[in-house]
Motif scaffolding. Structure first.
Motif, short mmCIF file in Angstrom:
data_model
loop_
_atom_site.label_atom_id
_atom_site.label_comp_id
_atom_site.label_asym_id
_atom_site.label_seq_id
_atom_site.Cartn_x
_atom_site.Cartn_y
_atom_site.Cartn_z
N ASN A 122 0.65 -1.14 0.13
CA ASN A 122 -0.11 0.07 -0.02
C ASN A 122 0.95 1.51 0.02
O ASN A 122 2.00 1.44 0.84
CB ASN A 122 -0.92 0.00 1.33
N ILE A 123 0.55 2.13 -0.79
CA ILE A 123 1.44 3.45 -1.03
C ILE A 123 0.59 4.59 -0.87
O ILE A 123 -0.65 4.57 -1.13
CB ILE A 123 2.08 3.42 -2.56
N SER A 124 1.20 5.56 -0.56
CA SER A 124 0.71 6.96 -0.39
C SER A 124 1.68 8.13 -0.88
O SER A 124 2.97 7.89 -0.89
CB SER A 124 0.34 7.31 0.99
N PRO A 125 1.04 8.88 -1.56
CA PRO A 125 2.10 10.06 -2.07
C PRO A 125 3.16 10.70 -1.26
O PRO A 125 2.96 10.80 0.01
CB PRO A 125 1.09 11.21 -2.74
N SER A 126 4.46 10.50 -1.37
CA SER A 126 5.37 11.09 -0.29
C SER A 126 6.47 12.16 -1.18
O SER A 126 6.61 12.09 -2.35
CB SER A 126 6.37 9.90 0.07
N LYS A 127 6.87 13.15 -0.42
CA LYS A 127 7.62 14.17 -1.07
C LYS A 127 8.93 13.36 -1.26
O LYS A 127 9.44 12.74 -0.78
CB LYS A 127 7.96 15.29 -0.01
N GLY A 128 9.48 13.62 -2.61
CA GLY A 128 10.76 13.09 -3.09
C GLY A 128 10.69 12.06 -3.68
O GLY A 128 11.68 11.17 -4.20
N ASP A 133 6.56 5.65 -10.66
CA ASP A 133 7.39 4.41 -10.43
C ASP A 133 7.03 3.64 -9.24
O ASP A 133 6.96 2.48 -9.42
CB ASP A 133 8.82 4.87 -10.50
N LEU A 134 6.56 4.42 -8.44
CA LEU A 134 6.10 3.73 -7.16
C LEU A 134 4.83 2.86 -7.12
O LEU A 134 4.57 1.95 -6.97
CB LEU A 134 5.94 4.68 -5.93
N GLU A 135 3.68 3.66 -8.05
CA GLU A 135 2.44 2.98 -8.37
C GLU A 135 2.79 1.79 -9.31
O GLU A 135 2.19 0.56 -9.30
CB GLU A 135 1.58 3.94 -9.01
N ASN A 136 3.87 1.67 -10.33
CA ASN A 136 4.29 0.67 -11.13
C ASN A 136 4.76 -0.44 -10.17
O ASN A 136 4.42 -1.68 -10.41
CB ASN A 136 5.08 0.94 -12.27
N ALA A 137 5.69 -0.16 -9.26
CA ALA A 137 6.46 -1.00 -8.43
C ALA A 137 5.32 -1.85 -7.56
O ALA A 137 5.30 -2.97 -7.44
CB ALA A 137 7.17 -0.37 -7.53
N PRO A 151 13.80 -3.49 -9.46
CA PRO A 151 14.52 -2.74 -9.76
C PRO A 151 13.70 -1.13 -9.43
O PRO A 151 14.52 -0.07 -9.45
CB PRO A 151 14.78 -2.68 -11.41
N LEU A 152 12.58 -1.25 -9.75
CA LEU A 152 11.77 0.17 -9.53
C LEU A 152 11.89 0.51 -7.96
O LEU A 152 12.13 1.78 -7.83
CB LEU A 152 10.35 0.03 -9.76
N LEU A 153 12.01 -0.55 -7.21
CA LEU A 153 11.84 -0.01 -5.74
C LEU A 153 13.36 0.34 -5.37
O LEU A 153 13.44 0.93 -4.36
CB LEU A 153 11.53 -1.39 -4.86
#
Length: 242
Positions: A122-128, A133-137, A151-153
């Motif tokens: 589960n991800i949430s938008p983060s600064k930096g 890429d994170l959504e694809n990961a 590789p994306l992570l």
């Protein structure tokens, strides 16, 4: 989980995937030995059923025969007619397969597969962080396509090495792709810190030792997980099985 991979394999063989899913499966099967085994076994079982049900017919007739069985109500004895012996044989075969695959199945002795963390990323938008890429990961990770997620992570982790979330999921992807020492090097600082992923990291490190059969090290790390942690119940169960 292992049962998910069997169902995934069945969907692939039966052509029940869209193009994206099919390509993802074919990428995974190049690297994941258990998927290769499931694919081999499923194809052999599929071919065996075809030989018994339609030994001298083409695939279309085989599919039509299975479809007819699927659509035929049990109570309509007159319509079953001469197909009943064949139906009974098929039922016996399927019952045997279920016993082998779901009860006796040798992979159930593989504690790593039983206790590996199957939770979604589960991800949430983060600064930096590059959120595309994170959504694809996350997409690859949740499909358990760790070779594509890694590789994306890695890219995101290297840009944000203090982000415990990135480090944890990257570390897990390293474990799943058998980079065990590297995974521990990533996960140890998370356990040493105070983030929400502290005991997730301890559990993952324990499983990394389990994966190469270092049972004593596995126990040591499982015992670091306190009673109020989410992973505690699984940790106690696993300790009792070691």
């Amino acid at each position: 989980m292992i049962e998910d991979k069997i169902l995934l394999t069945a969907r692939y063989v039966e052509g029940d995937m869209n193009e994206t899913e099919r390509m993802g499966f074919e990428m995974r099967v190049q690297y994941e030995l258990d998927l290769q085994e499931h694919l081999k076994d499923y194809n052999e079982i599929h071919q065996s059923l075809k030989i018994h049900l339609a030994p001298n017919q083409d695939d279309d007739l085989f599919r039509d025969t299975l479809y007819a069985f699927h659509k035929q109500p049990f109570v309509e004895e007159a319509k079953v007619g001469t197909l009943k012996p064949l139906f009974n044989w098929l039922t016996g075969v399927l019952a045997t397969l279920l016993l082998v695959f779901l009860i006796w199945a040798p992979w159930r002795t593989n504690l790593y597969n039983q206790y590996a963390d199957g939770r979604a990323m589960n991800i949430s938008p983060s600064k930096g962080i590059n959120n595309n890429d994170l959504e694809n990961a996350a997409l690859y990770y949740n499909q358990r396509n760790f070779y594509a997620a890694k590789p994306l992570l890695q890219k995101q982790y290297q840009a944000n090495p203090k982000n415990a979330m990135l480090a944890y999921y990257y570390g897990n992807s390293l474990i799943e792709t058998n980079n065990l020492d590297q995974a521990r090097a990533i996960l140890n600082p998370i356990y040493a810190g105070k983030s929400a992923f502290k005991y997730d990291a301890a559990y993952a490190i324990a499983l990394s030792y389990l994966k190469n059969d270092r049972k004593q090290d596995t126990k040591i790390w499982l015992q670091k997980i306190p009673a109020d942690a989410v992973q505690h119940k699984a940790a106690v169960q696993l300790i009792n099985k070691l």
